[in-house]
Design a protein around this motif. Structure first.
Motif, PDB file in Angstrom:
ATOM      1  N   UNK A  88      -4.180 -11.727  92.966  1.00 42.81           N
ATOM      2  CA  UNK A  88      -3.057 -10.521  93.436  1.00 42.81           C
ATOM      3  C   UNK A  88      -1.434 -11.208  93.312  1.00 42.81           C
ATOM      4  N   UNK A  89      -1.575 -12.493  92.654  1.00 40.06           N
ATOM      5  CA  UNK A  89      -0.608 -12.999  91.978  1.00 40.06           C
ATOM      6  C   UNK A  89      -0.356 -12.264  90.705  1.00 40.06           C
ATOM      7  N   UNK A  90      -1.304 -11.635  89.855  1.00 36.82           N
ATOM      8  CA  UNK A  90      -1.169 -10.658  88.609  1.00 36.82           C
ATOM      9  C   UNK A  90      -0.410  -9.734  89.270  1.00 36.82           C
ATOM     10  N   UNK A  91      -1.422  -9.241  90.042  1.00 32.71           N
ATOM     11  CA  UNK A  91      -0.454  -7.450  90.741  1.00 32.71           C
ATOM     12  C   UNK A  91       0.953  -8.104  91.295  1.00 32.71           C
ATOM     13  N   UNK A  92       1.079  -8.950  91.733  1.00 31.80           N
ATOM     14  CA  UNK A  92       2.462  -9.161  91.964  1.00 31.80           C
ATOM     15  C   UNK A  92       4.164  -9.418  91.432  1.00 31.80           C
ATOM     16  N   UNK A  93       3.114 -10.235  90.007  1.00 32.45           N
ATOM     17  CA  UNK A  93       4.346 -10.158  88.962  1.00 32.45           C
ATOM     18  C   UNK A  93       4.014  -8.994  88.143  1.00 32.45           C
ATOM     19  N   UNK A  94       3.219  -8.230  88.213  1.00 35.09           N
ATOM     20  CA  UNK A  94       3.966  -6.401  87.608  1.00 35.09           C
ATOM     21  C   UNK A  94       4.457  -5.897  88.250  1.00 35.09           C
ATOM     22  N   UNK A  96       7.150  -5.195  89.336  1.00 36.56           N
ATOM     23  CA  UNK A  96       8.578  -5.156  88.967  1.00 36.56           C
ATOM     24  C   UNK A  96       8.952  -5.063  87.718  1.00 36.56           C
ATOM     25  N   UNK A  97       7.911  -4.481  87.485  1.00 35.39           N
ATOM     26  CA  UNK A  97       7.543  -3.759  85.746  1.00 35.39           C
ATOM     27  C   UNK A  97       8.042  -2.010  85.453  1.00 35.39           C
ATOM     28  N   UNK A  98       9.403  -1.986  84.669  1.00 34.36           N
ATOM     29  CA  UNK A  98       9.287  -0.391  84.900  1.00 34.36           C
ATOM     30  C   UNK A  98       7.865   0.526  84.774  1.00 34.36           C
ATOM     31  N   UNK A  99       8.061   1.464  84.994  1.00 35.50           N
ATOM     32  CA  UNK A  99       7.145   2.884  84.730  1.00 35.50           C
ATOM     33  C   UNK A  99       7.204   2.787  82.927  1.00 35.50           C
ATOM     34  N   UNK A 102       9.196   5.550  80.957  1.00 36.71           N
ATOM     35  CA  UNK A 102      10.694   5.404  81.467  1.00 36.71           C
ATOM     36  C   UNK A 102      11.443   5.584  80.409  1.00 36.71           C
ATOM     37  N   UNK A 103      12.770   6.320  80.201  1.00 34.93           N
ATOM     38  CA  UNK A 103      13.593   6.363  78.906  1.00 34.93           C
ATOM     39  C   UNK A 103      14.453   5.485  79.164  1.00 34.93           C
ATOM     40  N   UNK A 104      14.298   4.879  80.854  1.00 36.82           N
ATOM     41  CA  UNK A 104      15.667   3.840  81.276  1.00 36.82           C
ATOM     42  C   UNK A 104      14.993   2.781  81.202  1.00 36.82           C
ATOM     43  N   UNK A 105      13.884   2.362  80.571  1.00 38.87           N
ATOM     44  CA  UNK A 105      13.553   0.905  80.476  1.00 38.87           C
ATOM     45  C   UNK A 105      14.349   0.231  79.427  1.00 38.87           C
ATOM     46  N   UNK A 106      14.527  -0.892  79.235  1.00 35.73           N
ATOM     47  CA  UNK A 106      15.047  -1.779  78.389  1.00 35.73           C
ATOM     48  C   UNK A 106      15.034  -1.762  76.895  1.00 35.73           C
ATOM     49  N   UNK A 107      13.518  -2.144  76.868  1.00 37.94           N
ATOM     50  CA  UNK A 107      13.177  -1.772  75.134  1.00 37.94           C
ATOM     51  C   UNK A 107      13.324  -0.447  74.546  1.00 37.94           C
ATOM     52  N   UNK A 108      13.858   0.611  75.602  1.00 42.19           N
ATOM     53  CA  UNK A 108      14.107   2.131  75.004  1.00 42.19           C
ATOM     54  C   UNK A 108      15.612   1.733  74.309  1.00 42.19           C
ATOM     55  N   UNK A 109      16.779   0.726  75.012  1.00 40.60           N
ATOM     56  CA  UNK A 109      17.987   0.937  75.183  1.00 40.60           C
ATOM     57  C   UNK A 109      18.004  -0.165  73.437  1.00 40.60           C
ATOM     58  N   UNK A 110      16.956  -0.685  73.246  1.00 38.47           N
ATOM     59  CA  UNK A 110      17.500  -1.748  72.090  1.00 38.47           C
ATOM     60  C   UNK A 110      16.772  -1.960  70.933  1.00 38.47           C
TER      61      UNK A 110
END
Length: 181
Positions: A88-94, A96-99, A102-110
């Protein structure tokens, strides 16, 4: 396939079969990483998970027994509760991770655009994955390799020490005394 393999590992009592299924589980995980376009992670999982870990576990089985001892009377509720809370803690921790993708992910911006655009000129290697692993993350890759190598040497030293101790503790066999005479 991963779930079926995990359930088979849980149910088996023969430790050799469990070790082999762990190797299969690692190979299935590696193929999943390939499908997710994480080839470097797939390579690491295949070599470390299916290769090195399987060899270490087989070496351990050579020094011990291949059958699991039947557990004493214990209550399975506490381990189940720990697994459920951890899951449950692992599922809760993940949550808010972007899908994925998704091209709007921070990794794709920088980071990714810089690697894709500049790595050929900065590093001189046309393959972006190779340039990231060999140059941008070179120290990290060297560190991972050092950890795996150190673990392998440690296990080999432990196995070698256990074999030497076992040989020195064995009493001489009578059939060997007759051969020596």
């Amino acid at each position: 396939m991963l779930v079926v393999t995990a359930l088979a590992v849980i149910r088996l009592r023969d430790l050799f079969a469990v070790v082999m299924l762990f190797g299969i589980y690692s190979l299935l995980s590696a193929s999943l990483f390939v499908v997710l376009d994480a080839v470097d992670v797939a390579f690491t999982e295949a070599s470390v998970g299916a290769g090195v870990a399987t060899v270490f576990m087989l070496g351990t089985l050579a020094l011990t027994t291949s059958r699991e001892k039947t557990p004493g009377a214990h209550k399975p509720l506490l381990p189940l509760l720990v697994v459920l809370v951890t899951g449950a803690a692992l599922i809760y921790g993940t949550s808010d991770i972007p899908h994925y993708g998704d091209p709007g992910n921070p990794i794709h911006q920088h980071v990714a655009p810089r690697y894709l655009e500049d790595s050929a000129e900065e590093i001189g290697i046309p393959n972006v994955v190779s340039s990231v692993l060999a140059s941008y993350r070179g120290y990290d890759t060297l560190g991972e390799t050092t950890v795996v190598f150190t673990a392998a040497i440690g296990v080999l030293l432990l196995i070698g020490g256990a074999r030497r101790r076992r040989r020195s503790e064995e009493p001489p066999r009578p059939d060997r005394e007759e051969e020596d005479a």
